[in-house]
Each structure stands twice: as structure tokens, then as C-alpha cells.
Design an enzyme around this catalytic site. Structure first.
Site, short mmCIF file in Angstrom:
data_model
loop_
_atom_site.label_atom_id
_atom_site.label_comp_id
_atom_site.label_asym_id
_atom_site.label_seq_id
_atom_site.Cartn_x
_atom_site.Cartn_y
_atom_site.Cartn_z
N ARG A 222 -19.44 47.83 37.54
CA ARG A 222 -20.75 48.43 37.76
C ARG A 222 -21.71 47.29 38.10
O ARG A 222 -21.44 46.13 37.81
CB ARG A 222 -21.24 49.16 36.50
CG ARG A 222 -20.50 50.45 36.29
CD ARG A 222 -20.89 51.09 34.97
NE ARG A 222 -22.27 51.56 34.95
CZ ARG A 222 -22.85 52.07 33.87
NH1 ARG A 222 -22.19 52.16 32.72
NH2 ARG A 222 -24.11 52.49 33.91
N HIS A 223 -22.84 47.63 38.69
CA HIS A 223 -23.90 46.64 38.91
C HIS A 223 -24.31 46.07 37.56
O HIS A 223 -24.05 46.69 36.51
CB HIS A 223 -25.11 47.34 39.56
CG HIS A 223 -25.49 48.58 38.81
ND1 HIS A 223 -26.28 48.52 37.68
CD2 HIS A 223 -25.17 49.88 38.99
CE1 HIS A 223 -26.43 49.74 37.20
NE2 HIS A 223 -25.76 50.60 37.97
N ASN A 229 -31.74 51.29 33.63
CA ASN A 229 -30.84 51.36 32.47
C ASN A 229 -31.62 51.03 31.19
O ASN A 229 -31.43 51.69 30.16
CB ASN A 229 -29.68 50.37 32.59
CG ASN A 229 -28.69 50.72 33.68
OD1 ASN A 229 -28.09 49.84 34.29
ND2 ASN A 229 -28.49 51.99 33.95
N ARG A 273 -29.31 47.56 43.29
CA ARG A 273 -28.70 46.95 42.09
C ARG A 273 -27.27 46.47 42.33
O ARG A 273 -26.82 45.51 41.70
CB ARG A 273 -28.80 47.89 40.88
CG ARG A 273 -28.24 49.30 41.06
CD ARG A 273 -28.79 50.17 39.93
NE ARG A 273 -28.24 51.52 39.84
CZ ARG A 273 -28.69 52.56 40.53
NH1 ARG A 273 -29.65 52.39 41.44
NH2 ARG A 273 -28.18 53.77 40.33
N GLU A 293 -24.64 55.95 43.84
CA GLU A 293 -24.49 56.71 42.60
C GLU A 293 -24.69 58.21 42.84
O GLU A 293 -25.33 58.62 43.82
CB GLU A 293 -25.48 56.18 41.54
CG GLU A 293 -25.41 56.81 40.15
CD GLU A 293 -24.00 56.82 39.52
OE1 GLU A 293 -23.03 57.21 40.21
OE2 GLU A 293 -23.88 56.48 38.34
N HIS A 358 -21.20 52.18 40.74
CA HIS A 358 -22.00 52.82 39.69
C HIS A 358 -21.10 53.59 38.71
O HIS A 358 -19.95 53.86 39.02
CB HIS A 358 -22.99 53.78 40.33
CG HIS A 358 -23.83 53.13 41.38
ND1 HIS A 358 -25.08 52.64 41.13
CD2 HIS A 358 -23.58 52.87 42.69
CE1 HIS A 358 -25.58 52.10 42.25
NE2 HIS A 358 -24.68 52.24 43.20
#
Ligand code: F6P
Length: 448
Positions: A222-223, A229, A273, A293, A358
Site C-alpha cells: 500500500r502507499h 489515513n 499517495r 482505490e 491501495h
């Protein structure tokens, strides 16, 4: 999972032993199941083991051994009978008949059994004369078969090679031009395709043409942690947080350590991201919109708590069936699988790839490789600041996790127990097709 009843295809494998038929069968099953198409493999070897017992020496496969020939015929018939029953009773769509089917006579019998019942037949022949590939295959998969349990590996290899010789005496490659078939010659060197028509058949053939068996690794990350987040917000196109930035800085070293001097390509989504996470990686890069995403529609930029307060019905529906639930004006996991299908096809063609994407998009791709059911897929754990390494093996993938020692928030929302039916209000609109509702689960993901 269900599918339209009218599509019934029998993929009939053809090939000498150790030509990768079970590998191909397993791949097709995994790919089609991921696309929501009900698929099953019927392996005649397993029926034979049940009927005749294990540890049979190569002489069992000699065509002059009439008792054994009867038992082998019985196994072939039992598997075919179960397959037909599965089509009729379980409403299966694609069944794979995994056996050698190495003579014109046997293929004529199989073809007649299926076509008489309105089941289309696609023969898939794997031809290979490369001794090294064959011996590797024997060592990788055959020696661990129950047929050779407890046997010395050299003796077992010798016995298996002799087994192949028995089959070679009578083997006839497909030349029946009235059949639908694909011949795969020397693992991808050449393909011969005959009379393939129909959407799903073509799809299977195209998939087979993209497979290769060269060793490879796939990495998913994932980023790094994003500003959204940190605030528990979903969706958006936020920048990395300072800790996310640290993760991006640490990635090149980690990848180098596990990659060695092998070549690598990095794929990211088109979102800030993931691009920021990849920025220090000195490898060829490609940005795919398809990796973006899950589109959360009207809920974009909200926290789960805000969604529960503002759209309680939607929130409950998503918990009820997370794979099929489509956000109002957005997407479902089911939509994502379809969006990611071309990415999977490309992944099969390539060697070492690092995908920076994502939570939801990685879940979908991870489910394809790790064979997760649709109801498990949206709950797969894909933590932040962790690289997942998958190494494809004979019939599955080996998985390793490399966790980077940089703190990150946990964005995982566990499965909630189903609510009592009385607490669930029926939606005012139809369940089918409308945004913010659950999709028609009787249809496969791939529109057939
Ligand atoms: O929370 C991070 C995130 O990537 C969101 O942008 C996305 O909506 C969500 O994860 C997907 O996870 P889930 O399907 O579990 O809500």
C-alpha cells in the site's frame, strides 16, 4: 456464487504426464472463480487413486495390463459422471477434465458424452519435449504425489519417466479439426488454435496465451500512511503523512535487499499517495488508473463513523455483503475485480513487479493469487508499511511479509456479525443495479 445456467463448457486437458495439465487446470479454475464463474476441476488421477489405490508402479500404466486398464477406464467414467452431475445439479459453468486424454478414441468418447448433453467442449493440449521442463515438473509436483510417498526421489523419478513411456506408445496429438482446441507448445513458444468461438472460450484461450512459467516474484505494498489515513477518512487523493514519507524513503533499500540484481518494474495507481511512495524507486514505472482505490462515491472523504450516522442503511448493507455492495455513485469490490482484470492479465505476462496501490485494490489482486473466496476478499489484511511478497509455485503462491519498522495507523475494519433480519429495513429501491445497493449476485462478475 451463481452463474447463468446456459453457459456450460468442459475444458478437456490433453497431454502426456508431467506436461503441466494440472497446473493449467488450477490456473483456469482460480482465474474464472475470481471472476465469479463457477468452475471446478475433476482430476481423473485422484479417482484412479481412490479406485485402484496408491503406490502403483509404472507397470500399472502399461496398456497391456488389462486389469489396470479397466480400473483406469472406471476412473475416467466416474470423473466424467460426477462432472455431468455437477453441471446439472450444481449449475456449474466451467468444468475441467484433468486427464491425459491422449488418444483419438478417448477424445471422441469424451466429446460425445459432453456434446450429447449440450455442453461445449474445449480441448487444451499441452505439448512439451523439453527434457529439463519435464524433469523439473516431475521433481516439483510428481514426487510429492501420494503415488510416491516415502519413495527414494531418484527411484520415483525413474519410475515416473517409465510411466510416461507407456503413455507415449499410444499418444496421438490432436488433429481432429472439427473440435475446438488450443495446443500450447513448449510452454508458450507456439499456440495453435482451432475453431474457438464464444466469449468465454476466447477469454480462457487468451488467458492461457498470457501464462508463462518463468520464475517471478510479485510484491504488493500500500502507499505510505496518508493524511486521510491519519484522520480516519476514506477515499480522497491526499498526500503522504510524515510517517508515510519515511516509509517511501525506506522502500528502495528493502526492495533491493530482496530483489538482488533481478529486473523490476513498478506499477502505481494514478493517485498522489502511491506516486509519492514510489518516488525514490529507480526502476521503470507505470501509473495505472485501474489501480486507483475503490471509488466510494458520496462517502468519499468521510470517516466510517460519519457514514454510519449519515447513511445508516448503506452502512448496514455493506456489512451484510461487502463484496457486492456498491457505494452510492461509486463502486463495489465486485466492480473492482472487473476493473482489475486487465491488470491481472498483465501481471501474468510479466516477471518481477512491485505494485504500489491501495487497501481495496490490493485485496482484489491478492485474492486472485491466494485463491480467496469473494466473501473473504474484502476482509483480507493488507496493513500499511508492509511489503507482501508472493512467489508463484506449482499450484499456489508462497507468501512472505516484510514489515517496515515505521508506525502507521490501522485502517482495518473487521467483519461485523450479521444483524438480526428484523433490524434491517428493506431498501426503498430495488436491490438490483441501483447505486448504494447490493448487486445481482446471481450474475458472474464478468458479464457473460
Ligand atoms: O481506509 C483506507 C482505504 O484505502 C479507503 O480509501 C478505502 O475506502 C478503504 O480503505 C477500503 O477498505 P474497506 O473496503 O475495508 O472499507
Amino acid at each position: 456464487m451463481a452463474t447463468k445456467q446456459d453457459i456450460r463448457i468442459a475444458c478437456v486437458m490433453v497431454g502426456l504426464p508431467a506436461r503441466g495439465k494440472t497446473y493449467i487446470s488450477t490456473k483456469i479454475r482460480r482465474y474464472l472463480t475470481w471472476l465469479g464463474i463457477k468452475t471446478q476441476v475433476f482430476n481423473v488421477g485422484s479417482y484412479r487413486q481412490r479406485i485402484a489405490g496408491l503406490n502403483k508402479p509404472h507397470t500399472f500404466f502399461d496398456a497391456n495390463n488389462s486389469d489396470a486398464m479397466n480400473q483406469r477406464k472406471e476412473a475416467a467414467e466416474a470423473a466424467l459422471k460426477d462432472m455431468i452431475q455437477w453441471f446439472d445439479k450444481d449449475k456449474g459453468a466451467v468444468a475441467i477434465y484433468d486427464a491425459t486424454n491422449g488418444t483419438r478414441e478417448r477424445r471422441a468418447w469424451v466429446h460425445k458424452q459432453f456434446t450429447a448433453r449440450g455442453i461445449e467442449v474445449l480441448f487444451i493440449e499441452s505439448l512439451c519435449d523439453d527434457e529439463k521442463v519435464i524433469l523439473d515438473n516431475i521433481r516439483d509436483v510428481k514426487l510429492s504425489s501420494p503415488d510416491y510417498e516415502g519413495m527414494n526421489p531418484d527411484e520415483a523419478t525413474k519410475d515416473f519417466v517409465e510411466r510416461i513411456e507407456h503413455y507415449k506408445e499410444f499418444y496421438e496429438t490432436i488433429t481432429e479439426d472439427d473440435y475446438t482446441y488450443i495446443k500450447l507448445v513448449d510452454v508458450g513458444k507456439q499456440y495453435i488454435i482451432n475453431k474457438v468461438h464464444g466469449y468465454l472460450e476466447s477469454k480462457i484461450v487468451y488467458y492461457l496465451m498470457n501464462l508463462h512459467v518463468r520464475p517471478k516474484r510479485i510484491w504488493f505494498s500500500r502507499h505510505g500512511e496518508s493524511m486521510f489515513n491519519l484522520e480516519d477518512k476514506i477515499g480522497g487523493d491526499a498526500d503522504l503523512s510524515p510517517r508515510g514519507q519515511m516509509y517511501a524513503d525506506s522502500l528502495p533499500k528493502l526492495i533491493e535487499k530482496h530483489l538482488g540484481d533481478r529486473p523490476l518494474t513498478v506499477w502505481t495507481s494514478s493517485m498522489k499517495r502511491t506516486i509519492q511512495t514510489a518516488k525514490n524507486l529507480q526502476y521503470p514505472k507505470k501509473h495505472w488508473k485501474a489501480l486507483d482505490e475503490l471509488n466510494t462515491g458520496v462517502c468519499d472523504g468521510m470517516t466510517y463513523q460519519e457514514i454510519e450516522e449519515q447513511y445508516p442503511e448503506d452502512f448496514a448493507r455493506r456489512d451484510e455483503d461487502k463484496f457486492n455492495y456498491r457505494y452510492r455513485g461509486g463502486e463495489s469490490y465486485r466492480d473492482l475485480v472487473l476493473r482489475l482484470e486487465p491488470v491481472i492479465m498483465e501481471l501474468e505476462r510479466h516477471e518481477n513487479i512491485l505494485i504500489i496501490a491501495h487497501q481495496a485494490t490490493i485485496r482484489c489482486m491478492y485474492a486472485y493469487f491466494m485463491n480467496l473466496e469473494h466473501d473473504e476478499l474484502p476482509y483480507a489484511r493488507i496493513p500499511l508499511h508492509t511489503v507482501i511478497e508472493l512467489v508463484p509455485r506449482a499450484y499456489g503462491c508462497e507468501e512472505k511479509l516484510y514489515k517496515v519498522d515505521i508506525e502507521a495507523v490501522d485502517t482495518y475494519r473487521p467483519k461485523v456479525p450479521p444483524r438480526a433480519a428484523k433490524d434491517m429495513k428493506e431498501p426503498e429501491t430495488s436491490r438490483i443495479g441501483a447505486s448504494g445497493e447490493i448487486a445481482d449476485i446471481s450474475l458472474p462478475v464478468l458479464p457473460l
